[in-house]
Enzyme design. Structure first.
Site, PDB file in Angstrom:
ATOM      1  N   TRP A 190       0.867  -1.196   0.000  1.00 53.20           N
ATOM      2  CA  TRP A 190       0.000   0.000   0.000  1.00 53.20           C
ATOM      3  C   TRP A 190       0.892   1.230   0.000  1.00 53.20           C
ATOM      4  O   TRP A 190       2.121   1.120   0.052  1.00 53.20           O
ATOM      5  CB  TRP A 190      -0.941  -0.011   1.212  1.00 53.20           C
ATOM      6  CG  TRP A 190      -2.309   0.511   0.860  1.00 53.20           C
ATOM      7  CD1 TRP A 190      -2.793   1.765   1.079  1.00 53.20           C
ATOM      8  CD2 TRP A 190      -3.350  -0.219   0.189  1.00 53.20           C
ATOM      9  NE1 TRP A 190      -4.081   1.868   0.594  1.00 53.20           N
ATOM     10  CE2 TRP A 190      -4.452   0.667   0.031  1.00 53.20           C
ATOM     11  CE3 TRP A 190      -3.465  -1.508  -0.301  1.00 53.20           C
ATOM     12  CZ2 TRP A 190      -5.634   0.288  -0.582  1.00 53.20           C
ATOM     13  CZ3 TRP A 190      -4.642  -1.893  -0.910  1.00 53.20           C
ATOM     14  CH2 TRP A 190      -5.712  -0.994  -1.046  1.00 53.20           C
ATOM     15  N   ASP A 191       0.290   2.418  -0.019  1.00 50.26           N
ATOM     16  CA  ASP A 191       1.140   3.618  -0.087  1.00 50.26           C
ATOM     17  C   ASP A 191       1.719   4.010   1.267  1.00 50.26           C
ATOM     18  O   ASP A 191       2.462   4.979   1.370  1.00 50.26           O
ATOM     19  CB  ASP A 191       0.414   4.799  -0.751  1.00 50.26           C
ATOM     20  CG  ASP A 191      -0.867   5.214  -0.059  1.00 50.26           C
ATOM     21  OD1 ASP A 191      -1.203   4.611   0.982  1.00 50.26           O
ATOM     22  OD2 ASP A 191      -1.538   6.125  -0.561  1.00 50.26           O
ATOM     23  N   TRP A 192       1.416   3.250   2.318  1.00 49.48           N
ATOM     24  CA  TRP A 192       2.031   3.464   3.631  1.00 49.48           C
ATOM     25  C   TRP A 192       2.595   2.170   4.200  1.00 49.48           C
ATOM     26  O   TRP A 192       3.005   2.119   5.361  1.00 49.48           O
ATOM     27  CB  TRP A 192       1.030   4.048   4.638  1.00 49.48           C
ATOM     28  CG  TRP A 192      -0.357   3.518   4.487  1.00 49.48           C
ATOM     29  CD1 TRP A 192      -1.433   4.176   3.968  1.00 49.48           C
ATOM     30  CD2 TRP A 192      -0.837   2.189   4.816  1.00 49.48           C
ATOM     31  NE1 TRP A 192      -2.543   3.351   3.957  1.00 49.48           N
ATOM     32  CE2 TRP A 192      -2.203   2.131   4.463  1.00 49.48           C
ATOM     33  CE3 TRP A 192      -0.243   1.058   5.364  1.00 49.48           C
ATOM     34  CZ2 TRP A 192      -2.987   0.989   4.650  1.00 49.48           C
ATOM     35  CZ3 TRP A 192      -1.000  -0.093   5.539  1.00 49.48           C
ATOM     36  CH2 TRP A 192      -2.366  -0.113   5.183  1.00 49.48           C
ATOM     37  N   ASN A 460     -14.016   0.731   0.909  1.00 51.51           N
ATOM     38  CA  ASN A 460     -13.243   1.974   0.920  1.00 51.51           C
ATOM     39  C   ASN A 460     -13.003   2.451  -0.509  1.00 51.51           C
ATOM     40  O   ASN A 460     -12.278   1.789  -1.276  1.00 51.51           O
ATOM     41  CB  ASN A 460     -11.898   1.762   1.609  1.00 51.51           C
ATOM     42  CG  ASN A 460     -10.988   2.976   1.460  1.00 51.51           C
ATOM     43  OD1 ASN A 460     -11.187   3.994   2.107  1.00 51.51           O
ATOM     44  ND2 ASN A 460     -10.003   2.897   0.573  1.00 51.51           N
ATOM     45  N   GLU A 461     -13.631   3.565  -0.888  1.00 53.65           N
ATOM     46  CA  GLU A 461     -13.345   4.346  -2.100  1.00 53.65           C
ATOM     47  C   GLU A 461     -13.709   3.662  -3.421  1.00 53.65           C
ATOM     48  O   GLU A 461     -13.310   4.137  -4.483  1.00 53.65           O
ATOM     49  CB  GLU A 461     -11.873   4.788  -2.129  1.00 53.65           C
ATOM     50  CG  GLU A 461     -11.505   5.701  -0.975  1.00 53.65           C
ATOM     51  CD  GLU A 461     -10.104   6.280  -1.030  1.00 53.65           C
ATOM     52  OE1 GLU A 461      -9.871   7.282  -0.315  1.00 53.65           O
ATOM     53  OE2 GLU A 461      -9.259   5.751  -1.777  1.00 53.65           O
ATOM     54  N   GLU A 558     -11.726  11.053   5.671  1.00 56.00           N
ATOM     55  CA  GLU A 558     -10.290  10.887   5.410  1.00 56.00           C
ATOM     56  C   GLU A 558      -9.696  12.216   4.974  1.00 56.00           C
ATOM     57  O   GLU A 558     -10.255  12.881   4.105  1.00 56.00           O
ATOM     58  CB  GLU A 558     -10.016   9.865   4.305  1.00 56.00           C
ATOM     59  CG  GLU A 558      -9.988   8.418   4.715  1.00 56.00           C
ATOM     60  CD  GLU A 558      -9.391   7.536   3.613  1.00 56.00           C
ATOM     61  OE1 GLU A 558      -8.513   8.028   2.858  1.00 56.00           O
ATOM     62  OE2 GLU A 558      -9.808   6.383   3.500  1.00 56.00           O
TER      63      GLU A 558
END
Length: 883
Positions: A190-192, A460-461, A558
């Site tokens: 993921w981006d984190w 989510n999204e 968010e």
């Protein structure tokens, strides 16, 4: 009755009336690689990665570049095996099940070399009938398939059309086709976070043997409403119990439910026909006893009541269970707002509108067996200590363990619970849907008794991904993907949830336009419409000190900015050559495209960037400055949302929720988190303690006029005095101070307390200019401080005039289990950061503006420490130290 009992005893044997026998298979198993070249012991619950680490066959997976070096682990097909002996006479039991509470993820399960079933969903409970296979001495084997290879195979087999995205962005260094496997979505990267697609038995596993019947589960829902024969609203309890009846004849008996403190006891007869049977009980709570309701943190107590449920059945079979019951109501209010198009979007708990303050929760580790009770309590207590009342369990992680929700119940943390679908389109084939249906039914049943969960959210999204066309879908194919979306989230997930749980709302996605999305056929042409539902908002380029860039939305679930974790956190998983901003490590650890550049770009708008020529010093200074920037950006944005709760401007406003991204970290890397991996507080988390305070003065400018709003989350109005001070950067004495008359702050409102043109404000203080001075303000009553002291910068700090390098000293003393830091400064110091390295604990305040000569701060250790240890580790930094 006696004749029927004798018949049953004849059928079931002597053990008929005995309670079920259980054998846990937790503990030591054997693990071997696909080609058998590697064999090692491993713990269950656990995974291959942690087993390899425990045997010193690999380093810490989080060390340096090991997420890439250890890809081979996820690409192999591992096998778990164990031999076990049944400690009771297996022949005397009619039914024997092998139960897995959680398998990660794709396996073939063999018992005594007989295939008894398969698993392909990390989020399901599996029960296999092994009555005809089990022996006194047994061998069990789980043959895992690489989740990466399985996902690729499933994607390849879906030949009718693509289901994007195929792979994550390259910067995330992840694996492909995660949307084709029912597994923790972020485990593919993921981006984190890193890519560690684990394999293992991640929850409990056991053998259960029983006669007559077995209670599979029981769950319950407190219901508040009006019964046909009632004059007023009353509390009642709906209890659902599921039995596996293995007797060939009906099983009779009775059930008794007791809630002693509510003087409620109810007994009724039951009849269980052979097969899977569900018993529904409706318990009327004694209406003469006052029921105390469960309240979110900051709004009341978290009162719960002990309940016992006892089934006494034929054959002397007795089954007893206990649980904690909490009573509360939740409503999602979507109704017209005066002076605004669209609809409201806010939650009422027990009839009271509540502003949701908090953050988003991601998995606390890539390896779930490392998420301990102590870690969960530390992270959740830190949320409460920062005045949060809500966490959103994000849809790309896992449905959290029971203890997570029990702690949220106990601490008063409301949970917005996503189902585990995130940032992707998903297949809608029958096999996939069947697996999801079982997953959702199980999770809804497992979790619905928790008062902390206030809403279910489908994903989510994914509505935004579909309708904003993140994946470049051809317009002619859009109806196919919309149909898949509605099939998965509405016709399957929503239908199951609303059947299982009538006590809380369901929304299809986050963000969504709520009722408007429903009206538009479950997907909205603009899922980010500020007049409906919730929004997610990120903007790393625009100036975060300018509140006008933020959406004046109904609810913001968010938003956020990145920062680096502290050097003491990074030091453990890096080497000396990594400690510079331009190192290969610094680039590798950043999984968000241009993230390192964006942090410095945002910081550079208002601060001078670190100027040291020493790479290590520059790295530490940059870490500090990114935390300053993050804290200040999220503060500005959150305060904007909090003061917008009572406003409608140009049809926008009535904001009733602010959940920043994100609370916690999954590893040691730059991210949006306010808690570092392991729980250390970043500067943002200390700021959150202030900007989420129950009473808060919020200052901002509009067209050269300075405003202060008083924001209240209290349930009753209060009288306050507002004190406004101007301080010169060059002086430790305030230049001037003014106090208002007594002002009334309404309950649950944002109230304008103060308004003055900036030129006039400065003029009253003689030598003040925007560059020379800063404003501070607080609320008090009868000389007592009621709010944090807030501040407003009149110019960028890189333009500040009169700032001197501050020399700050600390005298440390001990008071019981707490340590006292008496600080003294030689000059006004912005963003004073106290750090004690790796000593676990938190300060009472940190990252603060020090405008007076002295200040006392407390340190609360999380483990025993000493004054001398703190003195050795202590470092203090303020803004001018990095120039």
């Amino acid at each position: 009755m006696r004749l029927r009992l004798l018949l049953l005893l004849a059928v079931c044997g002597a053990a008929a009336g005995a309670a079920a026998r259980t054998l846990s298979l937790r503990g030591r198993w054997r693990i071997r690689s696909g080609n058998g070249s590697l064999e090692l012991p491993g713990d269950v619950p656990g995974c291959v990665h942690t087993a390899l680490l425990q045997q010193n066959l690999i380093q810490d997976p989080y060390y340096r570049f090991n997420d890439l070096s250890y890809r081979w682990i996820s690409l192999d097909n591992w096998t778990y095996s164990k031999e076990f002996k049944i400690p009771f006479d297996i022949s005397k039991w009619q039914k024997v099940n092998l139960i897995f509470e959680g398998v990660d993820t794709v396996t073939k399960v063999l018992l005594n070399d007989v295939t008894i079933g398969e698993t392909d969903n990390m989020f399901k409970r599996y029960s296999f009938d092994v009555t005809n296979v089990v022996r006194d001495v047994n061998s069990i084997e789980l043959r895992f398939q690489s989740p990466v290879l399985y996902a690729a195979q499933q994607s390849k087999a879906h030949t009718r059309y693509e289901v994007p995205p195929d792979c994550p962005p390259l910067v995330q260094k992840g694996e492909c086709h995660v949307n084709f496997i029912r597994k923790e979505q972020c485990s593919f990267g993921w981006d984190w976070g890193p890519s560690f697609p684990t394999q293992g038995i991640w929850k409990d596993v056991r053998v259960e043997a029983y006669n007559l019947c077995q209670l599979n589960y029981f769950t319950f829902s407190p219901i508040y409403g009006k019964l046909k024969d009632a004059r007023a609203q009353e509390w009642n309890l709906e209890i659902e119990s599921s039995f596996d009846v293995v007797s060939s004849k009906p099983v009779y008996g009775h059930v008794m439910v007791a809630l002693p403190k509510l003087q409620t006891q109810q007994t009724q007869g039951i009849e269980l026909q052979p097969g899977e049977r569900v018993v529904e009980l409706f318990v009327k709570i004694n209406k003469n006893i006052s029921v105390e309701t469960w309240w979110p943190h900051g709004h009341g107590n978290q009162t719960g009541y002990n309940m016992t449920i006892l089934f006494e059945l034929d054959g002397g079979l007795s089954i007893e269970k206990s649980a904690k019951v909490y009573f509360r109501t939740v409503e999602l209010i979507e109704e017209p707002i005066k002076g605004s198009p669209g609809l409201s979007f806010y939650f009422k708990i027990n009839g009271l509108p509540i502003f949701l303050k908090g953050s988003n929760w991601i998995p606390a580790d890539s390896f779930q067996d490392r998420v301990t009770s102590d870690l969960l309590r530390l992270l959740l207590q830190s949320a409460v200590d920062a005045n949060m009342n809500t966490l959103r369990v994000w849809g790309g992680g896992v449905y959290e363990q029971d203890e997570f929700y029990e702690l949220c119940d106990e601490l008063g943390i409301m949970v917005w619970q996503d189902f585990m679908f995130a940032c992707a389109l998903y297949p809608a084939g029958q096999g996939f849907l069947d697996s999801v249906r079982a997953e959702v039914a199980y999770q809804a049943r497992r979790l619905k008794s928790h008062p902390s969960i206030i809403t279910w959210s489908g994903n989510n999204e994914n509505e935004a991904a579909l309708m904003m066309n993140w994946y470049g879908i051809h317009i002619s194919d859009l109806p196919t993907y919309i149909n898949d979306y509605v099939t998965l989230y509405v016709k399957n997930i929503r239908e199951i949830v609303l059947t299982a749980d009538k006590t809380r709302p369901f929304i299809t996605s986050s963000p969504t336009n709520g009722a408007e999305s429903v009206a538009e056929g479950w997907v909205s042409h603009n899922p980010y419409d500020k007049h409906f539902g919730d929004v997610h908002f990120y903007d790393y380029i625009s100036d975060c000190w300018n509140w006008k860039i933020f959406p004046k939305a109904r609810f913001v679930s968010e938003y956020g900015y990145q920062s680096w974790p502290s050097f003491s956190t990074l030091e453990k998983i890096s080497s000396e050559e990594d400690w510079s901003c331009g190192s290969r490590f610094s680039l590798h650890r950043q999984h968000h495209a241009d993230g390192n550049t964006e942090m410095l770009l945002q910081a550079g708008l208002h601060f001078k960037l670190p100027q040291s020529k020493d790479p290590l010093r520059s790295f530490k200074d940059t870490i500090y400055l990114t935390q300053v920037m993050q804290a200040q950006c999220v503060k500005t944005q959150t305060e904007f949302y909090r003061r917008s709760r009572s406003q409608v401007v140009h049809g926008e406003g009535h904001t009733m929720g602010a959940l920043y991204w994100q609370l916690n970290d999954i590893w040691q890397a730059p991210s949006w988190a306010s808690l570092e991996y392991g729980g250390k507080w970043k500067m943002l988390h200390y700021f959150a303690r202030h900007f989420f305070a129950p009473l808060l003065p919020v200052g901002f400018e509009n067209q050269d006029v300075f405003f202060i709003y008083g924001v209240s989350d209290l349930r009753s109005e209060c009288n306050v005095t507002l004190t406004v001070r101007l301080h010169a950067w060059s002086s430790l004495e305030p230049l001037c101070s003014r106090r208002t008359r007594r002002l009334v702050m309404k309950a649950g409102k944002a109230t304008l307390l103060y308004k003055e043109p900036v030129p006039r404000l400065l003029k009253t203080c003689g030598t003040c200019t925007r560059q020379r001075c800063v404003v501070s303000f607080h609320l008090s009553a009868a000389g007592q401080l009621l709010s944090p002291t807030n501040y407003h910068f009149l110019s960028s700090l890189k333009e500040a005039v009169g700032l001197h390098k501050a020399h700050i000293t600390a005298v440390i003393s001990q008071r019981g289990d707490t340590f006292v830091f008496d600080l003294e400064t030689s000059a006004v110091a912005p963003f004073v950061w106290l750090d004690v390295g790796n000593i676990p604990g938190r300060f009472s305040d940190n990252g603060f503006l020090m405008t007076g000569k002295t200040r006392t701060v407390l340190f609360y250790p999380w483990k025993p420490t000493s004054k001398s240890e703190l003195e050795r580790s202590f470092q203090v930094t303020s803004l001018t130290d990095i120039y």
